[in-house]
Each structure stands twice: as structure tokens, then as C-alpha cells.
Design a protein around this motif. Structure first.
Motif, PDB file in Angstrom:
ATOM      1  N   ARG A 370       0.842  -1.189   0.000  1.00 25.82           N
ATOM      2  CA  ARG A 370       0.000   0.000   0.000  1.00 25.82           C
ATOM      3  C   ARG A 370       0.880   1.243   0.000  1.00 25.82           C
ATOM      4  N   PRO A 371       0.352   2.389  -0.437  1.00 31.12           N
ATOM      5  CA  PRO A 371       1.160   3.617  -0.474  1.00 31.12           C
ATOM      6  C   PRO A 371       1.602   4.042   0.927  1.00 31.12           C
ATOM      7  N   HIS A 372       2.755   4.703   0.974  1.00 30.31           N
ATOM      8  CA  HIS A 372       3.304   5.212   2.233  1.00 30.31           C
ATOM      9  C   HIS A 372       3.702   6.677   2.065  1.00 30.31           C
ATOM     10  N   VAL A 373       3.616   7.382   3.173  1.00 27.34           N
ATOM     11  CA  VAL A 373       4.182   8.725   3.253  1.00 27.34           C
ATOM     12  C   VAL A 373       5.600   8.588   3.800  1.00 27.34           C
ATOM     13  N   VAL A 374       6.552   9.251   3.156  1.00 24.63           N
ATOM     14  CA  VAL A 374       7.942   9.192   3.610  1.00 24.63           C
ATOM     15  C   VAL A 374       8.231  10.434   4.455  1.00 24.63           C
ATOM     16  N   ILE A 375       8.664  10.197   5.690  1.00 28.78           N
ATOM     17  CA  ILE A 375       8.978  11.282   6.622  1.00 28.78           C
ATOM     18  C   ILE A 375      10.452  11.159   6.997  1.00 28.78           C
ATOM     19  N   VAL A 376      11.191  12.246   6.845  1.00 33.62           N
ATOM     20  CA  VAL A 376      12.611  12.259   7.194  1.00 33.62           C
ATOM     21  C   VAL A 376      12.825  13.352   8.235  1.00 33.62           C
ATOM     22  N   GLY A 377      13.432  12.997   9.363  1.00 33.03           N
ATOM     23  CA  GLY A 377      13.625  13.964  10.444  1.00 33.03           C
ATOM     24  C   GLY A 377      15.040  13.941  10.976  1.00 33.03           C
ATOM     25  N   ALA A 378      15.444  15.065  11.521  1.00 35.37           N
ATOM     26  CA  ALA A 378      16.771  15.175  12.138  1.00 35.37           C
ATOM     27  C   ALA A 378      16.664  16.158  13.293  1.00 35.37           C
ATOM     28  N   ILE A 379      17.513  15.955  14.301  1.00 39.36           N
ATOM     29  CA  ILE A 379      17.535  16.857  15.450  1.00 39.36           C
ATOM     30  C   ILE A 379      18.915  17.492  15.563  1.00 39.36           C
ATOM     31  N   ALA A 461      14.168  20.191  16.142  1.00 43.85           N
ATOM     32  CA  ALA A 461      13.794  19.063  15.282  1.00 43.85           C
ATOM     33  C   ALA A 461      13.175  19.583  13.992  1.00 43.85           C
ATOM     34  N   THR A 462      13.712  19.127  12.859  1.00 40.53           N
ATOM     35  CA  THR A 462      13.187  19.489  11.540  1.00 40.53           C
ATOM     36  C   THR A 462      12.719  18.215  10.852  1.00 40.53           C
ATOM     37  N   VAL A 463      11.512  18.267  10.280  1.00 43.72           N
ATOM     38  CA  VAL A 463      10.926  17.087   9.647  1.00 43.72           C
ATOM     39  C   VAL A 463      10.422  17.468   8.263  1.00 43.72           C
ATOM     40  N   ALA A 464      10.772  16.666   7.252  1.00 39.69           N
ATOM     41  CA  ALA A 464      10.265  16.843   5.895  1.00 39.69           C
ATOM     42  C   ALA A 464       9.393  15.648   5.543  1.00 39.69           C
ATOM     43  N   VAL A 465       8.296  15.899   4.842  1.00 38.73           N
ATOM     44  CA  VAL A 465       7.355  14.830   4.527  1.00 38.73           C
ATOM     45  C   VAL A 465       7.023  14.878   3.038  1.00 38.73           C
ATOM     46  N   HIS A 466       6.920  13.685   2.417  1.00 36.60           N
ATOM     47  CA  HIS A 466       6.604  13.605   0.986  1.00 36.60           C
ATOM     48  C   HIS A 466       5.913  12.279   0.735  1.00 36.60           C
ATOM     49  N   ARG A 467       4.870  12.314  -0.079  1.00 43.61           N
ATOM     50  CA  ARG A 467       4.159  11.087  -0.421  1.00 43.61           C
ATOM     51  C   ARG A 467       4.631  10.583  -1.772  1.00 43.61           C
ATOM     52  N   GLY A 468       4.892   9.293  -1.834  1.00 45.50           N
ATOM     53  CA  GLY A 468       5.368   8.733  -3.092  1.00 45.50           C
ATOM     54  C   GLY A 468       4.631   7.461  -3.438  1.00 45.50           C
ATOM     55  N   ASP A 494      13.502  23.476  12.424  1.00 47.51           N
ATOM     56  CA  ASP A 494      12.688  23.341  13.642  1.00 47.51           C
ATOM     57  C   ASP A 494      11.200  23.424  13.314  1.00 47.51           C
ATOM     58  N   SER A 495      10.796  22.733  12.247  1.00 49.73           N
ATOM     59  CA  SER A 495       9.395  22.756  11.830  1.00 49.73           C
ATOM     60  C   SER A 495       9.127  21.536  10.955  1.00 49.73           C
ATOM     61  N   VAL A 496       7.866  21.394  10.555  1.00 47.68           N
ATOM     62  CA  VAL A 496       7.483  20.372   9.575  1.00 47.68           C
ATOM     63  C   VAL A 496       7.398  21.031   8.211  1.00 47.68           C
ATOM     64  N   VAL A 497       8.070  20.444   7.202  1.00 48.99           N
ATOM     65  CA  VAL A 497       8.162  21.045   5.880  1.00 48.99           C
ATOM     66  C   VAL A 497       7.641  20.069   4.841  1.00 48.99           C
ATOM     67  N   THR A 498       6.809  20.585   3.923  1.00 49.46           N
ATOM     68  CA  THR A 498       6.379  19.818   2.751  1.00 49.46           C
ATOM     69  C   THR A 498       7.051  20.417   1.523  1.00 49.46           C
TER      70      THR A 498
END
Length: 605
Positions: A370-379, A461-468, A494-498
Motif C-alpha cells: 500500500r502507499p506510504h508517506v515518507v517522513i525524514v527527520g533530524a535533530i 527538530a526538523t521534519v520533511a514529509v513527501h508522499r510517493g 525546527d518545523s514540519v516542511v512539505t
């Protein structure tokens, strides 16, 4: 006329002395309390020698004064005043002190005429005596104390009286020695029995905790056992302040914020340590694995103090909690390794996911069909060391957040970042949801970011999110990782980024072939890149700062920490090499795009 075989009958006084000494010896060798024996010594002296009052003085616990430990006729008030308010110093001038040190009797006919007795004159008048004699109690060449006799009127002590008192003192010293040895034996026996009971109860405590560990009762059962043993509520928290387990009513304990403010020394161990929070005392035991603090055990203060068995129970519980956390950590490490290997297989290949990888995922609770959202984070922490330690903690925290979701999101550390493959359309417990994928991905990314920071205010903490698409996670990951890198360096940290938050950069990140981007960028920037390489200059960096500063030279100089004239010289060189005119809007767009494309291409490779 006396004949052979006949002797004089003993006098009544001698019989009384013999009877009294026999009674004294019997008491000294019986189970009588030492205080009873000392009182009997004083009473015997008083009855045999006719004193108005008698007392036995022995060295106190501090070995600096003589204390009235047995008496007859003396009032409780007198004894308390002498012992507490007017102590008889061993190195003092009192008759008892002098007799103790000299080993000889000291008699005072009239204390009113004896200046050295003045400290006790007041209490003596209240008790009602004027004459005193102190005879040392000597046994085995050692002075054990003194036997004191007191007369109400003035009295001259004859040598006969002194000899009789000394004789009695000798017998009393022998009786006192026997009584002291018996008392020491009784105390030793009681101590041994207490230690035996302590060891037995300690063994029972150990067996209860061991049984809990062997049947994998977990932290919950350990807390229940400890609460039962110390008859208090118990709360166990991890190093982040999160509650691992609790037993009993814990409302009287400090909340998480107050507990986090409590600072305990680095050497604190499992022995309970009392702390005061908002004026309320409570107890805390530190749980360690080697030198690392892994948890703390809290329990409230009560009117009944914690006895040695209670302390032993807390210490045992601390050890068992440490072992349980080690067991959990070992399992988590194995789990992280397996999921990390799975993540590497998914993201390291540009091809379609192999069936065996999908099957491995199913065994771990993941559904890659099934499809997944890819989330990449770093602190980023206040130091490199804190960042490294925080990353491991953050990985565990994110893994704990996703545990209740079915199919389970995949969480692993990959190339220095925490990566989450979050299946779309699921909520905790496995129920499906019709929430839009983009909204759901953003919501999931915010959950991940919250877990990354925990309660730490000094963690960024910075998080980037992308659906593939589920057949090309590698490309989706590279795109999300590029978005993370861009966010960290363009004011979006220090935020969530699309990708939508990054504008044109977000669109460029989705291109499949980075070589095309590099070719376009190089055609514009090549003269500057070659000049920097040959002359070790910073023309490209200067151009980037100039464009970021909206063509403001003073701001550019401040950003680069150089003089504004240096900026002018570098810009003149850039225009000479490229033939560009930065007064033209088209030229600004061309070079800005080239720099952005180069950044994006470098992230995609």
C-alpha cells in the motif's frame, strides 16, 4: 570455753551482708536488665551502710562524662538535672571524677564548704544532702565507674565506713562486669537475630522480584511488588520524565514537570534519597545501567519512616528495573537492527521492491503493498555529543509512537536521519480512515516531530514529509531528504516542511535525473566555479550571499563577515567573468535559479 568442733554463730549483720551479696551476684548472672542490676547495687549499698541516698555513675556514650545509671532514694528530677544540665565531666573536679581517675575513695564531710562542688550545690540542696563519698568500682584493674553514698546531714566518714563501702564496691564491680558482659551478649544476640531476620526477609524480597523477572512480569509487576513491600504508591519514570509504570495512588507525587526540575547528584544510586518539591517531601531512587541513569523510582513520604527492609526492597527493585530495561533495550536494539536492514533494502534500490523484502516486512508488521508517506527527520542539540545521544533517544521515542498503528509504520535510522515510512489510511488500532493522504502525512509528520523533541527545550527538530509510490521509495526518500536539507539551510528548520513549502525548489527536487539540473547550472556558474577552484576564492559563495541579501552590498558584507569594499571587488570580478549585469532582473533570476538547481542536484545525487 569453746571446744573443738564448735564455732561462734555468724552475726546478723554478716548474714545480711552475705545475703545481699548473694542476691547481687544472682541478679548479675541472670537475665536481669543492666539498669536493674545497677539499681540493685545502689539499693544494696543504701540498705547495708545506712546512706540516705545512693547512686552508681558510669561513663556515658561519649566517654567524656559520668552518668548516673543506677540509684536508690534519689529523685528522677535530680538524676535528669545532673545527667543533662550539670554533667560530671571525667576530667572535672567532682568527687566522682576524682575517684574515677585516682582509683581511691573521695569523701566530702560538708559540700557547703567544698568550692569544687559548687556546680552541683543547687541540685544537692534540692535533693537534700550535705555529705558525699565516691568509691571507684574496680574490676580486673579497670575502673568501671563509681559508687556514691549521700547523707542528709553533715557527716564525717570514718575509715571503717570507707573500708566497708570499698568492700561492697569491689563485689559490686564484679557483679557489674558480669552484668555488662551478659548485656553485651544479649545485645549481640539480638543484633544477630535481627540480621538473620533481615537476611531472611531480604532473601524473600529477592525471590519475589526474581520470580517476577523470570515469568516476564515486566515493570508493572515490579512496581506492584515494591508498592506492596513498602506499603506506599510507586512511580517509575524514564530519563525523559515519561511514566514507565506506576502502582497505587500517585497523585501526591510531583507531576512530570516538577520531577524534571529535581536535580540529584551524578553519584546518586539505588539507595532512596529524600527530596522536597513545593514543600512536600518525597523519595527517589536512581536506576543505573553501568554509569548511565536509565530510570528513577519515586514514592511518597509518610508518617512511618522507611525501615532497613524497605530500603533493601527499593534497592532490589532498582536492580530488577535496570535488568528489565536492559532486556527491553536489547530487544529494541535487535528490532531497530532488523528494521534498519529492511529500510536499507527499501531505500537503497532504485528497482521495484522484491517479494522477499515485502515478506520480511509482513513478518515485522508492515504492509509495503500500500502507499506510504515518507517522513525524514533530524535533530540538533546544544552539542555534537547531545545530538548523537538525542538521536538514539529520538529513534526510540518515534518507534514507541508508531507501535499502536496497524499496519505498523517502519521507523529506522538511515544515513544519519530518522526515516519513517507511514502507511496511508490507518489510525491506531488498525482502523482505516478516509483522511486525505496529504493531510494525513502532515499530521503524521507532526507526531514524529513531537516525539523527536520530547520535552527538551534545547533540541531543534526538523521534519520533511513527501508522499510517493510504493514501488519507488528510494526516489521519494531522496526527495524528502533533499527537502529536509533545504529546510535546515533556508530558514525552515525546527518545523514540519512539505515540498509545497519550498516553492520552486520543492518542484525541482522531484525531477528524476539530477544530471540535467547540473548541466544547466554549470553553464551559468562554470566560469565562477573554475575561478574559485584555481585561485581558492569564494566568488560563488559571495554571489549566493549577495542574492540572498536582495542585492544589498552592506548586508552581504555582514553575512560574510568581510568589508563592503571586498564585496564590491568580488562582484566586479563576477561580472567580468560571466559578462552578467546584476542590474537586470533577468540576470538575477538566471543566477538564482542556477544556484538553486545546483543545490537540488547535489541533494539528489
Amino acid at each position: 570455753m569453746n571446744t573443738a568442733g564448735h564455732c561462734a554463730e555468724p552475726s546478723s549483720e554478716l548474714l545480711m551482708w552475705l545475703s545481699s551479696l548473694r542476691t547481687l551476684s544472682a541478679a548479675a548472672n541472670s537475665d536481669s536488665d543492666l539498669r536493674e542490676v545497677l539499681d540493685l547495687v545502689a539499693e544494696t549499698a543504701r540498705s547495708l551502710l545506712g546512706f540516705d541516698f545512693c547512686g552508681v555513675l558510669t561513663p556515658g556514650h561519649d566517654q567524656r562524662s559520668l552518668v548516673i545509671t543506677g540509684w536508690s532514694g534519689l529523685s528522677e528530677d535530680y538524676v535528669n538535672q545532673v545527667n543533662a544540665d550539670r554533667p560530671v565531666a571525667l576530667d572535672g573536679t567532682a568527687p566522682s571524677s576524682r575517684a574515677f581517675h585516682s582509683g581511691a575513695p573521695i569523701a566530702i564531710r560538708d559540700i557547703a564548704t567544698e568550692s569544687r562542688f559548687s556546680p552541683w550545690g543547687g541540685v544537692a540542696r534540692e535533693q537534700g544532702y550535705r555529705a558525699i563519698i565516691a568509691v571507684p568500682l574496680v574490676a580486673g584493674g579497670q575502673v568501671l565507674g563509681t559508687l556514691n553514698g549521700y547523707y542528709a546531714p553533715v557527716h564525717t566518714f570514718t575509715s571503717h565506713e570507707v573500708e566497708r563501702l570499698a568492700l561492697l564496691a569491689n563485689h559490686a564491680a564484679i557483679a557489674l562486669t558480669s552484668a555488662q558482659r551478659l548485656d553485651q551478649l544479649h545485645r549481640l544476640t539480638e543484633s544477630l537475630l535481627a540480621q538473620r531476620d533481615l537476611l531472611a526477609r531480604s532473601e524473600q524480597i529477592h525471590e519475589r522480584f526474581l520470580a517476577a523477572a523470570l515469568r516476564s512480569g515486566g515493570l508493572d509487576e515490579i512496581a506492584r511488588i515494591l508498592a506492596d513491600l513498602i506499603t506506599r504508591s510507586v512511580l517509575v519514570e524514564d530519563v525523559r520524565g515519561g511514566v514507565l509504570t506506576s502502582a497505587g495512588e500517585c497523585s501526591t507525587l510531583p507531576d512530570a514537570g516538577r520531577r524534571a526540575e529535581v536535580r540529584i547528584g551524578d553519584t546518586a544510586g539505588s539507595t532512596p534519597h529524600q527530596v522536597v518539591v513545593d514543600g512536600e517531601p518525597c523519595w527517589v531512587s536512581t536506576v543505573r545501567l553501568a554509569d548511565e541513569v536509565v530510570a528513577r523510582i519515586w514514592f511518597p513520604d509518610t508518617a512511618e519512616p522507611l525501615d532497613p527492609i524497605g530500603e533493601r526492597a527499593v534497592e532490589h527493585a532498582s536492580i530488577v528495573v535496570a535488568l528489565e530495561l536492559l532486556r527491553l533495550r536489547t530487544g529494541v536494539e535487535v528490532e531497530h537492527r532488523l528494521r534498519g536492514e529492511l529500510m536499507a533494502d527499501l531505500l537503497g534500490s532504485r528497482d521495484v521492491i522484491e517479494d522477499q523484502v515485502i515478506r520480511r516486512g509482513e513478518m515485522l508488521g508492515h504492509d509495503f503493498t500500500r502507499p506510504h508517506v515518507v517522513i525524514v527527520g533530524a535533530i540538533v542539540g546544544p552539542s555534537d555529543r547531545m545530538t548523537a545521544r538525542g538521536s538514539q533517544r529520538a529513534l526510540a521515542a518515534v518507534a514507541e509512537v508508531v507501535r499502536s498503528y496497524q499496519p505498523r509504520p517502519l521507523v529506522a535510522m538511515y544515513r544519519g536521519t530518522i526515516v519513517v515510512l507511514w502507511p496511508t489510511g490507518v489510525v491506531p488500532g488498525g482502523a482505516d480512515t478516509e483522511t486525505g493522504a496529504d493531510d494525513e502525512g502532515t499530521h503524521a509528520a507532526h507526531l514524529v516531530r513531537k516525539a523527536l523533541t520530547g520535552r527538551r527545550q534545547d533540541i531543534e527538530a526538523t521534519v520533511a514529509v513527501h508522499r510517493g509510490h510504493h514501488d519507488n521509495y528510494a526516489h521519494v526518500y531522496r526527495t524528502a531528504r533533499g527537502a529536509l536539507h533545504i529546510a535546515q539551510h533556508t530558514g525552515h528548520s525546527d518545523s514540519v516542511v512539505t515540498l509545497g513549502d519550498l516553492g520552486i525548489t520543492g518542484l525541482l527536487l522531484q525531477l528524476d535525473d539530477p544530471t540535467q539540473l547540473l548541466a544547466f547550472a554549470d553553464r551559468t556558474l562554470l566560469p565562477l566555479l573554475e575561478y574559485d577552484r584555481k585561485h581558492d576564492t569564494d566568488l560563488v559563495r559571495t554571489l549566493r550571499a549577495y542574492l540572498d541579501s536582495r542585492l544589498n552590498r552592506p548586508d552581504t558584507a555582514q553575512a560574510l563577515h568581510i568589508h563592503v569594499n571586498t564585496v564590491k571587488q568580488r562582484l566586479r570580478r563576477i561580472e567580468q567573468l560571466t559578462g552578467a549585469d546584476f542590474g537586470d532582473a533577468g540576470t538575477v533570476v538566471q543566477f538564482s535559479t542556477a544556484l538553486t538547481l545546483r543545490d537540488v542536484a547535489s541533494l539528489a545525487t
